[in-house]
Design a protein around this motif. Structure first.
Motif, short mmCIF file in Angstrom:
data_model
loop_
_atom_site.label_atom_id
_atom_site.label_comp_id
_atom_site.label_asym_id
_atom_site.label_seq_id
_atom_site.Cartn_x
_atom_site.Cartn_y
_atom_site.Cartn_z
N GLU A 86 0.29 -1.46 0.16
CA GLU A 86 0.29 0.19 0.05
C GLU A 86 0.50 1.16 0.17
OE1 GLU A 86 -2.52 -0.41 3.48
OE2 GLU A 86 -3.79 -1.99 2.37
N LEU A 87 1.90 1.15 -0.12
CA LEU A 87 2.79 2.25 0.96
C LEU A 87 3.52 2.16 -0.33
CD1 LEU A 87 4.68 1.75 4.47
CD2 LEU A 87 3.24 3.48 3.58
N ASP A 88 3.88 1.17 -1.08
CA ASP A 88 5.15 1.12 -2.46
C ASP A 88 3.45 2.36 -3.72
OD1 ASP A 88 6.96 0.18 -1.46
OD2 ASP A 88 6.38 -1.69 -1.91
N ALA A 89 2.52 1.69 -3.57
CA ALA A 89 1.00 2.68 -4.11
C ALA A 89 1.05 3.83 -4.07
CB ALA A 89 0.21 1.34 -4.01
N ALA A 90 0.67 4.17 -2.63
CA ALA A 90 0.62 5.80 -2.12
C ALA A 90 2.05 6.37 -2.83
CB ALA A 90 0.90 5.86 -0.36
N CYS A 132 13.43 22.02 -14.39
CA CYS A 132 13.67 20.93 -13.98
C CYS A 132 13.58 21.18 -12.62
CB CYS A 132 15.20 20.25 -14.30
SG CYS A 132 15.41 17.99 -13.44
N ALA A 133 13.02 19.41 -12.14
CA ALA A 133 13.51 19.65 -10.90
C ALA A 133 12.61 17.90 -10.67
CB ALA A 133 11.28 20.03 -9.91
N SER A 134 12.38 17.56 -9.35
CA SER A 134 13.06 16.45 -8.19
C SER A 134 12.97 16.01 -7.00
CB SER A 134 14.59 15.60 -8.27
OG SER A 134 15.29 16.69 -7.62
N MET A 135 11.77 15.19 -6.46
CA MET A 135 12.28 15.67 -5.43
C MET A 135 12.34 13.60 -4.96
SD MET A 135 7.67 15.43 -4.34
CE MET A 135 7.28 14.25 -4.66
N GLU A 136 12.59 13.51 -3.97
CA GLU A 136 13.40 12.70 -3.07
C GLU A 136 12.02 12.20 -1.45
OE1 GLU A 136 17.27 11.52 -3.42
OE2 GLU A 136 16.94 12.92 -5.26
N PRO A 137 11.31 11.72 -1.66
CA PRO A 137 10.71 11.41 -0.14
C PRO A 137 11.96 10.99 0.72
CG PRO A 137 9.23 11.37 -1.53
CD PRO A 137 10.43 11.40 -2.28
N ALA A 138 11.41 10.73 2.12
CA ALA A 138 12.60 10.52 3.04
C ALA A 138 11.71 8.91 3.77
CB ALA A 138 12.83 11.21 4.74
N ARG A 139 10.29 9.19 3.08
CA ARG A 139 9.78 7.89 2.78
C ARG A 139 9.60 7.46 2.51
NH1 ARG A 139 7.16 9.08 9.35
NH2 ARG A 139 8.53 9.53 10.77
N GLU A 140 8.28 6.58 2.32
CA GLU A 140 7.82 5.33 1.40
C GLU A 140 7.01 7.20 0.80
OE1 GLU A 140 7.70 4.68 3.64
OE2 GLU A 140 8.24 2.28 3.29
N VAL A 141 6.33 8.30 1.49
CA VAL A 141 5.41 8.98 0.88
C VAL A 141 5.99 10.13 1.78
CG1 VAL A 141 3.78 7.92 -0.54
CG2 VAL A 141 3.55 8.72 2.47
N GLY A 142 6.25 11.59 0.56
CA GLY A 142 6.94 12.83 1.81
C GLY A 142 5.75 13.96 1.46
N GLY A 143 6.20 15.83 2.33
CA GLY A 143 5.22 16.11 2.78
C GLY A 143 5.34 17.27 1.76
N ASP A 144 6.74 16.99 0.67
CA ASP A 144 7.30 18.12 0.07
C ASP A 144 6.27 18.05 -1.29
OD1 ASP A 144 9.11 18.52 1.91
OD2 ASP A 144 10.97 18.14 0.73
N GLY A 202 5.42 18.31 9.34
CA GLY A 202 5.65 16.34 9.36
C GLY A 202 6.14 15.57 8.15
N LYS A 203 5.92 14.33 8.41
CA LYS A 203 5.69 13.05 7.09
C LYS A 203 5.17 12.44 6.85
CE LYS A 203 11.41 14.20 8.28
NZ LYS A 203 11.19 14.23 9.92
N GLY A 204 5.51 11.51 6.13
CA GLY A 204 4.28 10.21 6.02
C GLY A 204 3.23 10.46 5.62
N MET A 205 2.28 9.80 5.81
CA MET A 205 0.64 9.67 4.85
C MET A 205 -0.06 11.50 5.35
SD MET A 205 -0.50 8.25 2.18
CE MET A 205 0.19 6.06 2.55
N ALA A 206 -0.14 11.40 6.19
CA ALA A 206 -0.49 12.79 6.26
C ALA A 206 -0.32 13.51 5.37
CB ALA A 206 -0.64 13.12 7.96
N ALA A 207 0.90 13.69 5.77
CA ALA A 207 1.71 15.19 5.18
C ALA A 207 1.28 15.08 3.61
CB ALA A 207 3.43 14.97 5.71
N ALA A 208 1.40 13.62 3.50
CA ALA A 208 1.13 14.13 1.87
C ALA A 208 0.33 13.87 1.23
CB ALA A 208 1.33 11.92 0.99
N LEU A 209 -0.47 13.64 2.39
CA LEU A 209 -2.37 13.85 1.01
C LEU A 209 -2.76 15.59 1.81
CD1 LEU A 209 -4.58 11.49 3.79
CD2 LEU A 209 -4.02 11.57 1.49
N PHE A 210 -1.77 16.29 2.89
CA PHE A 210 -2.20 17.86 3.29
C PHE A 210 -1.42 18.47 2.06
CE2 PHE A 210 -1.60 22.29 5.22
CZ PHE A 210 -2.78 22.09 5.06
N MET A 211 -0.27 17.76 1.42
CA MET A 211 0.52 18.01 0.29
C MET A 211 -0.27 17.92 -0.91
SD MET A 211 2.08 16.58 -2.83
CE MET A 211 3.32 15.61 -2.82
#
Length: 406
Positions: free
Chosen positions: A154-158, A182-194, A215-224
């Motif tokens: 599920e995290l990989d899919a997210a 050009c741009a790049s994004m590397e989440p620290a976890r499976e999903v991130g907040g950037d 924050g990080k993780g799923m909550a930050a990803a949804l807010f992003m």
């Protein structure tokens, strides 16, 4: 306990436990298989020496191994050592079989990874108890592993979904659009907040942004995802009919009011949002509590100040201002999150602004935005080494080209 209860792992749900009995003595094999049959274990295989046991383990799937210590050719120590070296088999529980005079050998087997031992002659009550306890532990561990595997899927899919939400391809420069980005994004976890994004409005303005959610993780990803969508919607809806787009400060103020609603967790986002006119390089921007971006040209680099306001999502009545600058041909803007400057190595030392500025100074002659992003990314990864990432790392470079050279 139902001896044919469900086990998970490489085998079908509901399959009875499979047990491998390894002993070079036919009487011991007969006694053990008889006891197992009486206890209701129907999936039992046997091996008469270590070599045969290894061959069966290579091709089969077992939930438990009863392994004799003293055997010709390959003894129990060697089988146990081999088994624990195999990634697929190292978690298979092993109960050692030994005579009472071999207690030192049994202690060695426990150190090598065996979970328990049985003494000869076999005590039926003790055999039943240890088999039941060991298989129950195996069942629980398999259930945990299966649950973790589902979570990882599920995290990989997210992660794939999140990466699909930011642009992965960048428009090629044209005489009427002399912009290289050009741009790049590397989440620290499976999903991130950037987040980063760019899009062109109906009146031809190139909008680009970089943000960092708390924050990080799923909550930050949804807010992003919410922040990114709100910016696009507000930019489109606030444009007057057949007129110019709204100013960045107006757009960001509207987005801030929306983010403050239903934000019980008090999440927030820092953001740099800019609107560039490709024809003349004029830029309007708003910086909501974000790191100041850098301007790069042949003379060096300098931070772009102004247009500042507080972070988004905290105060619905916050006021923002629009800053203005311009980008000459062959000049670049580099926008980043604090994951770049706060990237830490194994010694806890931060990459910091000084290193970033050194890399950017060396990149002032780069002929493309991709080269700028690549040089900083390689410098950060080289500095961090094998240290675990502590924050998401996101960057975006925009370079204005000379239209006559296209």
């Amino acid at each position: 306990m139902n001896r044919n209860s469900t086990l998970t792992g490489d085998r079908l749900m509901g399959a009875p436990p499979r047990i491998l009995v390894v002993d070079d003595n036919d009487d011991n094999l007969y006694t053990l298989t008889l006891h197992l049959d009486l206890e209701g274990y129907t999936e039992v295989e046997t091996a008469r020496d270590g070599e045969e046991a290894i061959a069966r383990l290579k091709t089969g799937t077992f939930d438990l191994v009863l392994l004799d210590v003293m055997m010709p050719k390959v003894d129990g120590f060697q089988v146990l050592t081999w088994l624990k070296d195999q990634a697929r088999l190292r978690d298979v529980p092993v109960i050692m079989i030994s005579a009472l005079t071999e207690m030192n050998s049994m202690a060695r087997c426990i150190e090598l990874g065996a979970v328990d031992y049985l003494l000869k002659p076999f005590n039926p009550v003790l055999l039943k108890a240890r088999l039941g306890a060991t298989l129950e532990k195996k069942r629980l561990r398999d259930e945990i592993d299966a649950h973790l595997a589902r979570l990882q899927e599920e995290l990989d899919a997210a992660r794939r979904l999140q990466m699909a939400m930011v642009p992965q391809s960048f428009p090629a420069p044209r005489p009427d659009f002399p912009i290289d980005l050009c741009a790049s994004m590397e989440p620290a976890r499976e999903v991130g907040g950037d987040l980063y994004d760019f899009f062109v409005t109906e009146d031809g303005m190139l909008c680009f942004l970089v943000g960092d959610v708390s924050g990080k993780g799923m909550a930050a990803a949804l807010f992003m995802a919410r922040t990114k969508s709100l910016i696009r919607i507000a930019t489109d809806l606030m444009r007057s009919r057949q007129g110019p787009s709204a100013a960045p400060a107006e757009i960001i103020a509207r987005v801030n009011r929306e983010l403050c609603q239903n934000n019980g967790d008090m999440m927030f986002v820092t953001l740099f949002f800019a609107m560039l006119r490709p024809s003349n390089g004029e830029i309007e921007f708003c910086n909501a509590g974000h790191n100041a971006p850098y301007r790069l040209n042949g003379q060096g680099l300098a931070p772009i100040e102004g247009g500042k306001g507080i972070i988004l999502g905290v105060r619905p009545d916050a006021v923002y201002t629009t800053g203005r600058t311009s980008l000459a041909p062959d000049e670049s803007i580099y926008v980043f999150t604090d994951g770049v400057t706060e990237a830490a190595n194994l010694d806890g030392e931060l990459f910091a602004e000084a290193r970033l500025e050194a890399v950017l100074r060396a990149s002032t002659d780069c002929s493309s935005a991709a080269a700028i992003v690549k040089s900083v990314g390689e410098a950060v990864r080289g500095f961090v080494g094998t240290a675990f990432p502590s924050d998401d790392i996101t960057m975006l470079a925009v370079r204005r080209l000379d239209p006559s050279a296209l």
